[in-house]
Write an enzyme that holds these catalytic residues in place. Structure first.
Site, PDB file in Angstrom:
ATOM      1  N   SER A  92       6.500   4.048   2.406  1.00  0.00           N
ATOM      2  CA  SER A  92       7.925   4.299   2.175  1.00  0.00           C
ATOM      3  C   SER A  92       8.673   3.852   3.422  1.00  0.00           C
ATOM      4  CB  SER A  92       8.131   5.801   1.984  1.00  0.00           C
ATOM      5  OG  SER A  92       9.511   6.127   1.964  1.00  0.00           O
ATOM      6  N   TYR A 141       6.559  14.703   3.497  1.00  0.00           N
ATOM      7  CA  TYR A 141       6.389  13.413   2.807  1.00  0.00           C
ATOM      8  C   TYR A 141       6.366  12.277   3.823  1.00  0.00           C
ATOM      9  CZ  TYR A 141       7.672   9.517  -0.343  1.00  0.00           C
ATOM     10  OH  TYR A 141       7.713   8.327  -1.035  1.00  0.00           O
TER      11      TYR A 141
END
Ligand SMILES: NC(=O)c1ccc[n+]([C@@H]2O[C@H](COP(=O)([O-])OP(=O)(O)OC[C@H]3O[C@@H](n4cnc5c(N)ncnc54)[C@H](OP(=O)(O)O)[C@@H]3O)[C@@H](O)[C@H]2O)c1
Length: 264
Positions: free
Chosen positions: A141, A154
């Site tokens: 990400s 995350y």
């Protein structure tokens, strides 16, 4: 690297980016193994793919059950006799503040997003090293490159993937093993709907960033082109990608900007 005809194992193939990759790769005469927890959703993904039915196999896998993953990898290798490319895409996001997030949620994010990928990669490496080639793709990400509010666990799990695959590539490049880290920006999928909140339940709503993000089908085409070019790392998304450059070249400015980011 020529993608056509390769045996490719995709995790998180029941939805979003993973499903879009399966659809695109099925047009390239690849042999695909589609994995995630929900078998019925995997069958729906398979139905949207092109090509011969026998070229696409379904293998339900729960990345959180790390003790089962070596066995799952052995099963996956048996389906078409080898795994040329593993796309570690399955994962779960987070939308909760540090002060409101239970420790167990951090543990689950790390297990699903990081340890699950590591377990699958480790299990298929011996066969690939014997054949002298293998390609591991990890979907991380932009928050694998910098941290932002509401995504502490995350972001940590995605940073961990960078450390692991950069190290693995450095260790095994001379044995034909390649690794690519893909950092998506905002892609229009259910990632924010499924994201954990502080108690581990799902957020249940779509963030406007994802709602207005890049179509998963567009992302998949760009990612496959990057695989063909054997990139080691690539960011794919819209203008949000600029954050990576600001953080790298102007870290002080980036820090001020991210502190002002909306904490909602
Ligand atoms: N969309 C974005 O804006 C964005 C941005 C940056 C990174 N990413 C990353 O892109 C990847 C794909 O996400 P997406 O955007 O396509 O979101 P998505 O639509 O929510 O898809 C997530 C996929 O992961 C699977 N999954 C979740 N937990 C799992 C588990 N315990 N075991 C096995 N599979 C599991 C889900 O399938 P089941 O529910 O069937 O298990 C689903 O197929 C993720 O790694 C995500 O972090 C997405």
């Amino acid at each position: 690297m020529k993608i056509d005809g390769k045996v490719i194992w995709i995790t998180g193939a029941s939805s979003g980016i993973g499903e879009a990759l399966a659809i695109e790769l099925s047009k390239r005469n690849c042999k695909l193994i589609l994995s995630s927890r929900r078998e019925s959703a995997l069958l729906e993904s398979k139905a949207r793919c092109s090509g011969e039915d026998s070229n696409i196999a379904i293998l339900p896998v729960d990345l959180e059950k790390t003790q089962e993953l070596t066995e799952k990898a052995i099963e996956a290798e048996k389906i078409f006799g080898r795994i040329d490319i593993l796309i570690n895409n399955g994962g779960i996001s987070q939308r909760s503040l540090v002060l409101e997030t239970e420790l167990n949620v951090y543990s689950r994010l790390m297990t699903i997003n990081y340890l699950g990928a590591v377990a699958l990669s480790k299990a298929i490496l011996p066969g690939q090293i014997e054949r002298g080639e293998g390609f591991h793709v990890a979907i991380t990400s932009l928050v694998g490159k910098f941290g932002t509010p509401l995504r502490s666990g995350y972001s940590a799990s995605k940073h961990a993937l960078h450390g692991f695959y950069d190290s693995m590539r450095a260790e095994l490049h001379d044995q034909g093993i390649k690794a690519m880290l893909v950092c998506p920006g905002f892609i229009k999928t259910n990632v924010s709907v499924n994201a954990f909140v502080g108690d581990g339940s799902s957020q249940g709503t779509m963030d406007s960033a994802q709602e207005n993000g890049m179509e998963a089908s567009v992302f998949a085409k760009k990612m496959i082109a990057a695989m063909e070019a054997e990139k080691e790392e690539i960011c794919i998304g819209g203008k949000e990608k600029i954050g990576v450059l600001i953080k790298r070249f102007f870290p002080g400015l980036f820090s001020s900007m991210i502190k002002k980011a909306q904490v909602t």
